[in-house]
Design an enzyme around this catalytic site. Structure first.
Site, PDB file in Angstrom:
ATOM      1  N   ASP A   1     -49.299  12.181 -18.783  1.00 50.46           N
ATOM      2  CA  ASP A   1     -49.919  11.802 -17.506  1.00 50.46           C
ATOM      3  C   ASP A   1     -48.881  11.800 -16.385  1.00 50.46           C
ATOM      4  OD1 ASP A   1     -51.842  10.912 -15.707  1.00 50.46           O
ATOM      5  OD2 ASP A   1     -51.681   8.820 -16.305  1.00 50.46           O
TER       6      ASP A   1
ATOM      7  N   GLU B   1     -51.495  10.006  -6.750  1.00 56.61           N
ATOM      8  CA  GLU B   1     -52.742   9.887  -7.508  1.00 56.61           C
ATOM      9  C   GLU B   1     -52.857   8.537  -8.187  1.00 56.61           C
ATOM     10  OE1 GLU B   1     -55.464  10.023 -10.915  1.00 56.61           O
ATOM     11  OE2 GLU B   1     -53.291   9.733 -10.974  1.00 56.61           O
ATOM     12  N   GLU B   2     -51.730   7.978  -8.637  1.00 56.10           N
ATOM     13  CA  GLU B   2     -51.781   6.735  -9.401  1.00 56.10           C
ATOM     14  C   GLU B   2     -52.120   5.511  -8.545  1.00 56.10           C
ATOM     15  OE1 GLU B   2     -51.935   6.603 -12.423  1.00 56.10           O
ATOM     16  OE2 GLU B   2     -50.763   8.189 -13.370  1.00 56.10           O
TER      17      GLU B   2
END
Length: 348
Positions: free
Chosen positions: A89, A120-121
């Site tokens: 990830d 994105e996280e």
């Protein structure tokens, strides 16, 4: 670098959200060395997305994110696995997508591109910038990469992120009646939220609510004047329905700041690929200008964000084959549609 070497190289470059510059610089150099046209999309100071294209219009774009959750964990490997932060990830996915793109280019299929985002996280800020700077010719398909065990996801849950804030009045803790505890107010609100009955869906399951961060107060001997909590709900239906339940439970006792929200996403699937439904969210809701979305990637979400994160080498290699096969089918579908449109136009 081969697939495994590239994966380890990417893992070894720290890129916790907010600190993606170094891995971005490496990818720019690497992709330019492979002959791509590379654009750096500015998102914030020293933070940028990467868009890589060939000299052909990109009909299919691979996409995933460069940032990771903390802390950084360097790479290691054994005969079967590669370990480290981002292994599944999403550093391994970046390596697999680049490797797949190179194989497709060697076959003469150049109608493809790569989009690697920041943030994105946390809030998908990079994806939102990418959507505002869409390509001149919009791609037909977007293949987003997240850990789906190499299955093509048919749907993802939605998301609602928010902060709750409560206010009180400070006082000496020996005389609590002289103050008002913001923490106790917050705990009362959170207790009622935990008792809420959330929506369910036959396909996506139940809505879940995670109280991720609680903060407040200054010292044990001071009645706290302020407190806050960060929550994230994973949605199986419309955002507005969950907001109504949430706000009824809060009943004006706390200030609500909504940080991000989107409904569940139903995705394109292709016959012949193993399928699944995932509970997590992705950049996809924020990339509406980048084509019809698909979601596929190696690795297990159960390993993501853990201190033992890893990717199976076998699964990583398999993902390259799946990406190549998926693009072939999408490009062939695109060609058939273009032929059909041309034929229809000629008959008219």
């Amino acid at each position: 670098m081969n697939l495994f070497e590239l994966t380890r190289k990417l893992i070894d470059i720290p890129s916790v959200t907010g600190d993606e510059k170094s891995v971005g610089d490496f990818l720019v150099s690497h992709l330019e060395g492979l002959g791509y046209r590379v654009e750096m999309q500015a998102v914030a100071a020293d933070r940028f997305n990467i868009v890589a294209t060939t000299d052909a219009r990109p009909h299919v774009v691979f996409s995933t994110h460069m940032d990771t959750v903390p802390p950084h964990i360097g790479s290691s490997e054994d005969d079967e696995r590669i370990y480290g932060r981002g292994a599944c990830d999403a550093k391994g996915i970046i390596a697999a997508q680049i490797t797949a793109a190179e194989r497709l280019r060697r076959e003469g299929r150049k109608e493809l591109g790569l989009l690697f985002t920041v943030d994105e996280e946390l809030g998908s800020g990079g994806a939102q910038v990418a959507n505002l700077n869409k390509p001149e010719h919009a791609p037909r398909f977007l293949i987003n990469g997240e850990p789906t065990d190499n299955k093509l996801a048919g749907a993802t849950k939605g998301s609602l992120r928010l902060t709750l804030k409560t206010s009180g009045r400070s006082a000496h803790s020996a005389y609590p009646e002289q103050g008002e505890s913001a923490i106790e107010k917050l705990l009362d609100v959170l207790d009622d939220i935990r008792k809420c009955e959330w929506p369910r869906d036959e396909l996506l399951g139940r809505t879940t609510c995670n109280i991720g961060v609680i903060s407040g107060g200054t010292r044990p001997n001071v009645v706290p004047a302020a407190a806050s909590a960060d929550l994230q709900l994973r949605l199986v239906g419309k955002v507005r329905a969950v907001k109504s339940i949430l706000e009824a439970a809060i009943n004006g006792r706390a200030e609500v700041e909504y940080l991000s929200e989107h409904d569940p996403i139903h995705l394109l699937t292709v016959a012949g690929f193993e399928q699944c439904v995932v509970r997590f969210t992705t950049d996809i809701p924020y990339l509406s200008q980048w084509g019809t979305p698909l979601l596929l990637g190696p690795g297990s979400i159960f390993n993501a964000h853990t201190d033992h994160e890893f990717i199976e080498k076998r699964e990583l290699s398999e993902s390259v084959n799946l990406y190549v096969r998926l693009v072939r089918e999408l490009l062939e579908r695109e060609g058939e549609q273009q032929f059909t449109k041309t034929a229809e136009g000629a008959s008219q």
